[in-house]
Write a protein that holds these residues in place. Structure first.
Motif, PDB file in Angstrom:
ATOM      1  N   VAL A 188       2.193   5.719  31.120  1.00  0.00           N
ATOM      2  CA  VAL A 188       2.435   4.277  31.168  1.00  0.00           C
ATOM      3  C   VAL A 188       3.790   4.028  31.818  1.00  0.00           C
ATOM      4  O   VAL A 188       4.760   4.711  31.498  1.00  0.00           O
ATOM      5  CB  VAL A 188       2.451   3.665  29.751  1.00  0.00           C
ATOM      6  N   ASP A 232       8.459  12.918  31.013  1.00  0.00           N
ATOM      7  CA  ASP A 232       7.866  12.527  32.292  1.00  0.00           C
ATOM      8  C   ASP A 232       8.932  12.796  33.357  1.00  0.00           C
ATOM      9  O   ASP A 232       9.752  11.934  33.644  1.00  0.00           O
ATOM     10  CB  ASP A 232       7.458  11.045  32.213  1.00  0.00           C
ATOM     11  N   LYS A 249       5.922  11.791  40.818  1.00  0.00           N
ATOM     12  CA  LYS A 249       5.567  11.877  39.389  1.00  0.00           C
ATOM     13  C   LYS A 249       4.641  13.045  39.057  1.00  0.00           C
ATOM     14  O   LYS A 249       4.758  13.631  37.987  1.00  0.00           O
ATOM     15  CB  LYS A 249       4.873  10.568  38.965  1.00  0.00           C
ATOM     16  N   PHE A 292      -0.029   5.650  35.840  1.00  0.00           N
ATOM     17  CA  PHE A 292      -0.145   6.639  36.912  1.00  0.00           C
ATOM     18  C   PHE A 292      -0.573   7.946  36.238  1.00  0.00           C
ATOM     19  O   PHE A 292      -0.705   7.987  35.006  1.00  0.00           O
ATOM     20  CB  PHE A 292       1.162   6.782  37.699  1.00  0.00           C
ATOM     21  N   GLU A 296       9.253  10.777  26.187  1.00  0.00           N
ATOM     22  CA  GLU A 296       8.130   9.890  25.850  1.00  0.00           C
ATOM     23  C   GLU A 296       7.317  10.435  24.668  1.00  0.00           C
ATOM     24  O   GLU A 296       7.120  11.644  24.544  1.00  0.00           O
ATOM     25  CB  GLU A 296       7.196   9.725  27.064  1.00  0.00           C
ATOM     26  N   GLU A 343      12.596  11.510  31.495  1.00  0.00           N
ATOM     27  CA  GLU A 343      12.075  10.359  30.748  1.00  0.00           C
ATOM     28  C   GLU A 343      11.403  10.888  29.488  1.00  0.00           C
ATOM     29  O   GLU A 343      10.297  11.417  29.549  1.00  0.00           O
ATOM     30  CB  GLU A 343      11.051   9.572  31.585  1.00  0.00           C
ATOM     31  N   THR A 360       9.019   5.470  28.608  1.00  0.00           N
ATOM     32  CA  THR A 360      10.332   5.975  28.193  1.00  0.00           C
ATOM     33  C   THR A 360      11.302   4.846  27.872  1.00  0.00           C
ATOM     34  O   THR A 360      11.241   3.776  28.483  1.00  0.00           O
ATOM     35  CB  THR A 360      10.931   6.872  29.304  1.00  0.00           C
TER      36      THR A 360
HETATM   37 MN    MN Z   1       7.655   7.580  32.309  1.00  0.00          MN
END
Ligand code: MN
Length: 228
Positions: free
Chosen positions: A31, A111, A132, A54, A82, A80, A200
């Motif tokens: 997210v 992430d 990513k 994504f 999460e 990040e 995040t």
């Molecule tokens: Mn993220």
């Protein structure tokens, strides 16, 4: 029995706390901008725009404390932290009220992001895949089973070389875990093995080769790995 032209690769998986069996990973959804302070630090207004998603490949997972290779083609490699949700029951068009029954367990993930490539992609309206969804971009702890109310008020944090970088509460999620599951399941049929990285909090920043990243969610899990 299917004959393959070469031996299929092993199924990526996560350990499960307290048992010998591992959780086989099918897909990884993430997210974007799910904490207001992070949306603001990235230059956006967090007023409950619909969640967006994504993906990362299943084999981007890194677990068991394995080192993470610093990726090629970036000079701005960001963390990040999460909360990760693991799906344990198939479903599409899942209601918010029913969403918790589709959860197998929870983990804590990072992430990892090539921020410079992502900024460039945003500017040009291009996809985020290579910023990513690259190799080793999804570290995650072992999964644990918890009741949804055990997540309330829990602290989510990340340090680099023991220096605090991210520190927030799961209560700051804009879209709750059930809302994220319900929304995503309108677009794809979720199945056992799907992981969702839920976004995040503020404090994302760069790390370099040799840094040790550690983090966790209180009551869920903790990790530590080195960038090599
Ligand atoms: Mn993220």
């Amino acid at each position: 029995m299917i004959n393959f032209v070469f031996e299929p690769l092993p199924v990526p998986s996560l350990p499960v706390d307290g048992v010998d069996e591992r959780y086989p990973i099918r897909r990884i959804f993430c997210v974007g901008r799910n904490y207001a302070a992070h949306a603001r630090e990235m230059g956006h207004d967090p007023d409950r725009e619909d969640p967006f998603f994504f993906t990362k490949p299943a084999d981007a997972i890194v677990t068991d404390g394995d080192d993470v290779p610093y990726p090629t083609e970036t000079n701005s490699f960001h963390h990040e932290i999460e909360l990760v949700v693991a799906i344990g029951k198939d479903g599409s068009d899942i209601s918010v009220d029913d969403a918790n029954s589709h959860i197998y367990g929870y983990g804590v993930g990072v992430d990892l992001t090539r921020r410079d490539l992502q900024s460039e992609a945003k500017k040009k309206g291009r996809p985020w895949d290579l910023s990513k969804g690259f190799d080793h971009s999804a570290p995650c702890t072992a999964l644990v089973k918890r009741q949804p109310n055990e997540l309330e008020g829990k602290r989510i944090w990340l340090k680099v070389n023991d220096e605090p970088r991210q520190d927030a509460s799961l209560d700051e999620l804009i879209w709750s875990v059930p809302e994220v599951i319900a929304y995503l399941s309108r677009f794809v049929a979720l199945k056992k093995g799907d992981l969702i990285y839920t976004g995040t909090p503020a404090g994302v920043n760069a790390a370099v080769r040799g840094d040790v990243m550690s983090g966790g969610v209180d009551g869920i899990g903790e990790f530590s790995f080195t960038l090599i």
